[in-house]
Structures are given as C-alpha cells and as structure tokens.
Scaffold this motif. Sequence first.
Motif, PDB file in Angstrom:
ATOM      1  N   ALA A 132       0.824  -1.219   0.000  1.00 21.54           N
ATOM      2  CA  ALA A 132       0.000   0.000   0.000  1.00 21.54           C
ATOM      3  C   ALA A 132       0.852   1.261   0.000  1.00 21.54           C
ATOM      4  CB  ALA A 132      -0.929  -0.002   1.218  1.00 21.54           C
ATOM      5  N   THR A 133       2.052   1.182   0.580  1.00 21.14           N
ATOM      6  CA  THR A 133       2.896   2.382   0.669  1.00 21.14           C
ATOM      7  C   THR A 133       3.470   2.778  -0.684  1.00 21.14           C
ATOM      8  OG1 THR A 133       4.914   1.121   1.175  1.00 21.14           O
ATOM      9  CG2 THR A 133       3.533   1.792   3.034  1.00 21.14           C
ATOM     10  N   GLU A 134       3.454   1.850  -1.645  1.00 27.02           N
ATOM     11  CA  GLU A 134       4.003   2.146  -2.970  1.00 27.02           C
ATOM     12  C   GLU A 134       2.926   2.231  -4.048  1.00 27.02           C
ATOM     13  OE1 GLU A 134       7.298  -0.308  -4.044  1.00 27.02           O
ATOM     14  OE2 GLU A 134       8.171  -0.276  -2.034  1.00 27.02           O
ATOM     15  N   GLY A 135       1.685   1.931  -3.680  1.00 27.63           N
ATOM     16  CA  GLY A 135       0.606   1.959  -4.652  1.00 27.63           C
ATOM     17  C   GLY A 135       0.674   0.773  -5.606  1.00 27.63           C
ATOM     18  N   VAL A 136      -0.216   0.774  -6.580  1.00 21.62           N
ATOM     19  CA  VAL A 136      -0.268  -0.318  -7.556  1.00 21.62           C
ATOM     20  C   VAL A 136       0.714  -0.014  -8.682  1.00 21.62           C
ATOM     21  CG1 VAL A 136      -1.719  -1.639  -9.121  1.00 21.62           C
ATOM     22  CG2 VAL A 136      -2.696  -0.722  -7.010  1.00 21.62           C
ATOM     23  N   THR A 137       1.716  -0.857  -8.838  1.00 24.17           N
ATOM     24  CA  THR A 137       2.727  -0.653  -9.871  1.00 24.17           C
ATOM     25  C   THR A 137       2.428  -1.543 -11.083  1.00 24.17           C
ATOM     26  OG1 THR A 137       4.212  -2.418  -9.131  1.00 24.17           O
ATOM     27  CG2 THR A 137       4.420  -0.275  -8.022  1.00 24.17           C
ATOM     28  N   GLU A 138       3.112  -1.242 -12.179  1.00 30.71           N
ATOM     29  CA  GLU A 138       2.959  -2.071 -13.382  1.00 30.71           C
ATOM     30  C   GLU A 138       3.362  -3.508 -13.111  1.00 30.71           C
ATOM     31  OE1 GLU A 138       4.796  -0.718 -16.965  1.00 30.71           O
ATOM     32  OE2 GLU A 138       4.087   1.352 -16.708  1.00 30.71           O
ATOM     33  N   ARG A 139       4.384  -3.690 -12.258  1.00 34.70           N
ATOM     34  CA  ARG A 139       4.850  -5.040 -11.943  1.00 34.70           C
ATOM     35  C   ARG A 139       3.802  -5.813 -11.164  1.00 34.70           C
ATOM     36  NH1 ARG A 139       7.362  -7.613 -14.948  1.00 34.70           N
ATOM     37  NH2 ARG A 139       7.664  -9.673 -14.112  1.00 34.70           N
ATOM     38  N   ASP A 140       3.099  -5.123 -10.237  1.00 32.25           N
ATOM     39  CA  ASP A 140       1.996  -5.760  -9.516  1.00 32.25           C
ATOM     40  C   ASP A 140       0.964  -6.300 -10.496  1.00 32.25           C
ATOM     41  OD1 ASP A 140       2.897  -5.157  -6.875  1.00 32.25           O
ATOM     42  OD2 ASP A 140       2.107  -3.129  -7.054  1.00 32.25           O
ATOM     43  N   VAL A 141       0.578  -5.457 -11.426  1.00 39.48           N
ATOM     44  CA  VAL A 141      -0.453  -5.840 -12.401  1.00 39.48           C
ATOM     45  C   VAL A 141       0.012  -7.024 -13.232  1.00 39.48           C
ATOM     46  CG1 VAL A 141      -1.814  -5.064 -14.385  1.00 39.48           C
ATOM     47  CG2 VAL A 141      -1.388  -3.499 -12.476  1.00 39.48           C
ATOM     48  N   LYS A 142       1.283  -6.994 -13.662  1.00 45.55           N
ATOM     49  CA  LYS A 142       1.804  -8.076 -14.511  1.00 45.55           C
ATOM     50  C   LYS A 142       1.831  -9.404 -13.752  1.00 45.55           C
ATOM     51  CE  LYS A 142       4.096  -9.883 -18.078  1.00 45.55           C
ATOM     52  NZ  LYS A 142       4.199 -11.285 -17.628  1.00 45.55           N
ATOM     53  N   VAL A 143       2.336  -9.407 -12.519  1.00 45.16           N
ATOM     54  CA  VAL A 143       2.443 -10.645 -11.742  1.00 45.16           C
ATOM     55  C   VAL A 143       1.061 -11.232 -11.482  1.00 45.16           C
ATOM     56  CG1 VAL A 143       3.088 -11.589  -9.485  1.00 45.16           C
ATOM     57  CG2 VAL A 143       4.641 -10.037 -10.669  1.00 45.16           C
ATOM     58  N   ILE A 144       0.112 -10.382 -11.101  1.00 45.71           N
ATOM     59  CA  ILE A 144      -1.231 -10.859 -10.776  1.00 45.71           C
ATOM     60  C   ILE A 144      -1.974 -11.287 -12.048  1.00 45.71           C
ATOM     61  CG2 ILE A 144      -3.484 -10.072  -9.907  1.00 45.71           C
ATOM     62  CD1 ILE A 144      -1.774  -8.429  -7.816  1.00 45.71           C
ATOM     63  N   ALA A 145      -1.753 -10.563 -13.142  1.00 45.41           N
ATOM     64  CA  ALA A 145      -2.368 -10.953 -14.421  1.00 45.41           C
ATOM     65  C   ALA A 145      -1.867 -12.323 -14.868  1.00 45.41           C
ATOM     66  CB  ALA A 145      -2.079  -9.902 -15.490  1.00 45.41           C
ATOM     67  N   ASP A 146      -0.591 -12.598 -14.644  1.00 47.90           N
ATOM     68  CA  ASP A 146      -0.025 -13.909 -15.010  1.00 47.90           C
ATOM     69  C   ASP A 146      -0.721 -15.034 -14.241  1.00 47.90           C
ATOM     70  OD1 ASP A 146       1.721 -12.844 -16.827  1.00 47.90           O
ATOM     71  OD2 ASP A 146       3.459 -12.857 -15.488  1.00 47.90           O
ATOM     72  N   TYR A 162      -3.802 -14.969 -13.001  1.00 50.24           N
ATOM     73  CA  TYR A 162      -5.174 -15.095 -13.488  1.00 50.24           C
ATOM     74  C   TYR A 162      -5.211 -15.760 -14.857  1.00 50.24           C
ATOM     75  CZ  TYR A 162     -10.082 -13.768 -14.132  1.00 50.24           C
ATOM     76  OH  TYR A 162     -11.458 -13.796 -14.330  1.00 50.24           O
ATOM     77  N   GLU A 163      -4.262 -15.393 -15.713  1.00 51.91           N
ATOM     78  CA  GLU A 163      -4.211 -15.991 -17.047  1.00 51.91           C
ATOM     79  C   GLU A 163      -3.848 -17.474 -16.988  1.00 51.91           C
ATOM     80  OE1 GLU A 163      -1.579 -13.549 -19.301  1.00 51.91           O
ATOM     81  OE2 GLU A 163      -2.947 -11.813 -19.266  1.00 51.91           O
ATOM     82  N   ALA A 164      -3.201 -17.886 -15.891  1.00 48.02           N
ATOM     83  CA  ALA A 164      -2.906 -19.309 -15.685  1.00 48.02           C
ATOM     84  C   ALA A 164      -4.127 -20.056 -15.168  1.00 48.02           C
ATOM     85  CB  ALA A 164      -1.746 -19.472 -14.705  1.00 48.02           C
ATOM     86  N   GLY A 165      -5.260 -19.349 -15.052  1.00 45.23           N
ATOM     87  CA  GLY A 165      -6.516 -19.979 -14.641  1.00 45.23           C
ATOM     88  C   GLY A 165      -6.747 -19.982 -13.146  1.00 45.23           C
ATOM     89  N   ARG A 166      -6.068 -19.096 -12.395  1.00 46.77           N
ATOM     90  CA  ARG A 166      -6.218 -19.083 -10.946  1.00 46.77           C
ATOM     91  C   ARG A 166      -6.960 -17.833 -10.490  1.00 46.77           C
ATOM     92  NH1 ARG A 166      -5.067 -23.037 -12.826  1.00 46.77           N
ATOM     93  NH2 ARG A 166      -3.442 -24.539 -12.283  1.00 46.77           N
ATOM     94  N   PRO A 167      -8.037 -17.998  -9.707  1.00 46.92           N
ATOM     95  CA  PRO A 167      -8.703 -16.829  -9.125  1.00 46.92           C
ATOM     96  C   PRO A 167      -7.754 -16.111  -8.176  1.00 46.92           C
ATOM     97  CG  PRO A 167     -10.009 -18.836  -8.832  1.00 46.92           C
ATOM     98  CD  PRO A 167      -8.653 -19.256  -9.294  1.00 46.92           C
ATOM     99  N   VAL A 168      -7.954 -14.813  -8.014  1.00 48.52           N
ATOM    100  CA  VAL A 168      -7.029 -14.019  -7.211  1.00 48.52           C
ATOM    101  C   VAL A 168      -7.767 -13.242  -6.131  1.00 48.52           C
ATOM    102  CG1 VAL A 168      -5.292 -12.178  -7.248  1.00 48.52           C
ATOM    103  CG2 VAL A 168      -5.454 -13.761  -9.183  1.00 48.52           C
ATOM    104  N   VAL A 169      -7.278 -13.337  -4.897  1.00 49.26           N
ATOM    105  CA  VAL A 169      -7.684 -12.445  -3.810  1.00 49.26           C
ATOM    106  C   VAL A 169      -6.645 -11.336  -3.763  1.00 49.26           C
ATOM    107  CG1 VAL A 169      -8.076 -12.203  -1.334  1.00 49.26           C
ATOM    108  CG2 VAL A 169      -8.666 -14.349  -2.479  1.00 49.26           C
ATOM    109  N   LEU A 170      -7.076 -10.088  -3.860  1.00 51.03           N
ATOM    110  CA  LEU A 170      -6.142  -8.969  -3.760  1.00 51.03           C
ATOM    111  C   LEU A 170      -6.008  -8.568  -2.295  1.00 51.03           C
ATOM    112  CD1 LEU A 170      -7.214  -6.741  -6.794  1.00 51.03           C
ATOM    113  CD2 LEU A 170      -5.224  -8.237  -6.622  1.00 51.03           C
ATOM    114  N   ALA A 171      -4.791  -8.632  -1.762  1.00 52.37           N
ATOM    115  CA  ALA A 171      -4.521  -8.254  -0.376  1.00 52.37           C
ATOM    116  C   ALA A 171      -3.595  -7.043  -0.389  1.00 52.37           C
ATOM    117  CB  ALA A 171      -3.889  -9.422   0.374  1.00 52.37           C
TER     118      ALA A 171
END
Length: 438
Positions: free
Chosen positions: A266-280, A282-291
Amino acid sequence: MFTVGIIGRPNVGKSTLFNRLAGKRIAIVDDMPGVTRDRLEYIAEWEGKKFKIVDTCGYDLREELLKKEMIKQFYASLDEADFFVLLVDAKEGLHPLDEMVCNILREREKKFIVVANKVDNEKLQSFVADFYQLGVEEIIPISATHGKNVDILLDKIIENYVEDEEVTDFIDSIKVVVVGRPNVGKSSLINSWLGDERLIVTPIPGTTRDSVDTYFEYNSKKYTLIDTAGIRKKSVMFKDKIEKYGFYRSYDAIRRADIAVGLIDATEGVTERDVKVIADAYEAGRPVVLAINKWDAINKDEKVGKKFKEEIAEKFKFLNNPPVIFISALTRKNIFKIFDAVDNLYAEYSKRIQTSKLNKLLEHVQMLHQPPVVKNRRVKFYYMTQVDIKPPHFVIFVNYPDSVHFSYKRFIVNQLRENFGFKGVPLIVSYRKRGEET
C-alpha cells in the motif's frame, strides 16, 4: 504428523535427497552453498505410512544478516521434527560442522541417523568409515542423485515411525499461493498466519528462492500455503542462475495452486509489476484475492481509501470483481479475512453447472442476441456442456467455430457469470464443430 528433518551443513545434498524422497523436484538444487533458505515441506509415503519431510537450510557460522536468519530457521526446525537424517558428504569426508550438528542433535536428545551422501561408486564406499568418529553405530551410504540405497533409508525412517493419534492429511487441502513482486511482505504474511517465523524475512530482495509449501489448518479447514520468490523482470532475474530457478519455480507454484493471493504494498501503490504478476496468475486460470498489505502504514482518510479502491478497480478490472482486503501482515489486522475470500472463490472455482441449465442459457443467449451471419452463413449453436472445473471449462458445439466473433464470445461469458455467478473466477469457453470429441 510424524516429521523427518533433513539436516546438515550447506551443500551436502539435502535438497537433492528431499526431492528424491518427495518423488518430484521441489527444492532448488545447485552446487552453490546456501541455495535453500526456508524450510520446505512435503508429505511422503513409504510402506503405507505417510510422514512429513522437511528440508532445512544448512548449518553455517558466517555472520551475514541472511546467514543469521537461516540459523534461526535451522534451530526452529529442531523443535519441529521427530526424527532427523544427518546428511554428510562422503566425498569431502568429516567436517567440523558435521560434528557440531551431531552434537546439537545429541544435546537436544533428538533421534537421528547419519547418512553419507554422494557414494556414487564402490570406491567411495571406503570413505564412509571416516564418519564413525561421530560416535554412531550405523551409517547409511547413499547417492541421492542416483537413488542408491534410498529405499534402505526409507526403511530406517519407518523403523522409527511413531503413529500420530490424529494424522492430518493435507493432500486434498486448498492450495493457496502468495504472489507478488519482491519485498511486498509475502513471507511475512505467511509467518503471521502461522504465528511462527518459518519463512526467512529480511530487507534483501530475493530472500525467498524456492516455492515453499507449509501445511496449515484454520477453522477446521486445511490449506497448503505456498510462498513464492518475488517476481521481477526476466531481464533482472535471469542475470542470477539461482534467481532464474526461483522465477520458474514461482510459475510452477501458481500452476499447482487453486487460489492466488496477490499481495500489493500500500505504501508504494499499484505498480505495473503488480499488475503483470497478478495478471499472469489469473491468465494461468487461478482466481485471485487482492490483499493490500501495510495498510496500517498509510496516513489515510476516506478520500485515500476511496482513491485506492478506484485505482484497484481500474487496473484489475480483468479479474472480474475480485475480493479486495486491506491488511497488515505486521499487526495481523484482517489477515484471516483472506481465508473467507479464499473459501468463497474456491466454491465458485469448483462449481459445476448442469448441462440442461447450460443449454437453456444457450437458447436464451440466442434469443437475446442472434448469432451473426458470416460469409452468407448463419452461425448456429447446438449444445453447451461443462467439461472441467478449477477453472470451469465449457464447450459449445457450433457449425462454424472459427466464425464466432470475439464480441459474441464475450457476451456468452458475461451471460454465464450473470446467470451462474463465477465472480472473480476465470472461465474457459471453447468452441468446437459438432461431432468433435470434448
């Protein structure tokens, strides 16, 4: 559960033996000392007996920050296991650290067997005698790499096996992988869940290299918690051979998990790397809880919280309304709410829809929006069925599969969600010509 610890100084082959006993490559294996940093666990079976094996970091005396953390892990593992395999290197002979580890086990009154590794041929068999200086009656010579005499070692483990009154079996547990870029608090979160410093936590990026499985029970439900290496750009991670292994191991962990917890600082906000890692994930077919971790460190008011939620909604809209939980791994605030979200996602992830209901929906879809005409031919849908779960996979039989426009495919997915839920769960919809196998 009866627990066997593999213990010894660095680079004697503990991870290789762990992989051999597990029957699969779980721990990263390399000639560089100190590759294993956290405790790895796996439930193995021999002669009908199930037991937990634990791969520990090597006992070393160097004073670097990371080494100090690894020594803490070493001593913590002593309290966890019922029986130890003290692994030594036959090629190098008796080492002062071997004697120190042996003495530590004796001082703690731990049951153990000395196992001489790297006995790859008959010539090396004579080197084993050197280790009788440890004052033990028996030494088992093995080759963890080639599997030589590992069955004898397993027999010895079973000789010392003590049946638990309640054997906890985690084979069918919900597998939860924690993903994120380095230093967002993945290991800290798992340690906070467990109430125990099982995973090494330091400010050094790349501290976790293996994907570490830990078995956990909460509210009478069983989970396998999987910590992963922080995922940076390939161009950065591939400069280091061991970190490259960690990169691949992280993606292997995602593929064998059921649910991903995407951790964001939270101290750094949502970065492009966050989005890429989490998108990977989800694209692998896994639901995601965002913490959203470190929420306690934010000077926040209603506007800050609202703005953060809007940013998450915008950058993660591809997750289809994922659960979002604001937490602090440090203070443990809200960390157990993640399991409520995991349970709900898992129920959706495992859901099956009756074929009759799916075909009623297919009729309804065509009434709402008639399929398009492509090259003077009307696309006609015949039949829909669900062929798999985790993730849910549907097959639709159609006269011209290649002619179904992506906008119509999206319309069908939206109708599936609207009628049957699947909130936050990736859906797979395949189109096949009638008569093809499912």
